[in-house]
Design a protein around this motif. Structure first.
Motif: not given
Lengths: 151, 176
Positions: A121, A125-126, A129, B125, B129, B133, B165, B169, B173
């Protein structure tokens, strides 16, 4: 106040040392490799890969450095290339969007994976994205520019 | 070695070129590979020092601003405001603390605060994310501004798109 100053001074020195030991080697390595045969191959692969997003070959170095080492370092290479041969505003915008979404996979990414985040992820995934956001904002910027300057 | 691609004589920040230009070979043959390497290292160090100076001038005032915001309690306030957002990400309310620390300070402050919470693997997780970012927004915003971009726009983008994001996710999930 003394505490605050202490934090500021030690924190600043820490920041300066970190930036120094990363930026100077990056610039030397770029200087040595840009123009070499493997780098030209990378540029060709790059333009094929990111062409659909509207990015050109000249964005390869800043994006690669930012993706691997961090936004500030990618920004440093953007500044260098802007001073050297000029980068289009649209190119800088698209790169900044992409790098805002995914950057510093070497350091930051591994730190978070080390504390238990899923690598799939955090890296996979990033990146997907980031590509999606860049495509959407690129299209939005095109539409916006067209509305402001109707041809 | 395509030096012509590297050395633009019109560029202001390049050092004087001590090797002869590629299109005019010196009388005693082409430059040796060693001379080319030495020139590249020289140009690279100059370019690195120049970039370091630009980054330092952007980052240090921004770092000072971040510390002042911390002293003023902006992190606590942000953690309070971000509380409700965490439930959208499937995170406990406490997770707003690492989020706020990441935004104002940096990733390491956030990771430290994360360790203090008991989070599931999925929650780690998702939170990762969001903070990967959006972090170090003030210092990195100052660097982005130096490239000619609007720092406020990119700061907002990193917060909003980072949380989106993470939310996306979490939904995926949950579904699989």
């Amino acid at each position: 106040m003394a505490d605050f100053l202490h934090t500021f001074v030690t924190g600043s020195l820490d920041l300066l040392v970190r930036v120094f030991v990363i930026v100077v080697p990056i610039m030397v390595v770029l200087e040595l490799f840009e123009g070499s045969r493997p780098f030209s191959a990378l540029l060709r692969a790059w333009s094929r890969l990111v062409g659909p997003l509207g990015l050109t070959q000249e964005t390869a170095s800043p994006t690669l450095i930012g993706f691997l080492f961090g936004l500030a370092y990618g920004g440093g290479v953007i500044i260098r290339d802007t001073e050297r041969h000029g980068l289009g505003r649209r190119q800088v915008f698209l790169m900044s969007v992409f790098l805002s979404m995914v950057h510093a996979i070497v350091e930051d990414g591994l730190v978070l994976v080390a504390v238990g985040a899923s690598a799939l992820w955090v890296f996979g995934f990033r990146t997907v994205w980031a590509i999606a956001v860049t495509a959407v904002l690129g299209a939005a910027a095109t539409a916006f520019a067209r509305r402001r300057r109707p041809s | 070695m395509a030096e012509s691609a590297l050395v633009d004589p019109s560029s202001p920040n390049l050092p004087p070129i001590d090797a002869p230009p590629p299109d005019a070979p010196p009388p005693d043959g082409p430059p040796t590979p060693w001379a080319t390497v030495r020139r590249d290292v020289h140009v690279g160090v100059r370019s690195g020092l120049h970039t370091f100076w630009i980054l330092a001038r952007a980052m240090i005032p921004a770092y000072l601003l971040a510390l002042i915001l911390k002293e003023l309690g902006v992190i606590d306030w942000l953690a309070h405001v971000a509380g409700p957002v965490t439930s959208l990400l499937g995170l406990p309310g406490d997770a707003a603390v690492p989020l706020a620390l990441a935004y104002i300070l940096n990733l390491y402050a956030a990771v430290g605060a994360m360790q203090a919470l008991s989070l599931s693997a999925q929650q780690i997780t998702v939170l990762a994310l969001a903070i990967l970012i959006g972090h170090n927004l003030i210092v990195e915003g100052a660097v982005l501004r130096r490239t000619g971009m609007n720092a406020l726009f990119f700061t907002a983008l990193r917060v909003v798109a980072g949380l989106s994001c993470a939310a996306a996710a979490n939904l995926i999930m949950n579904a699989v």
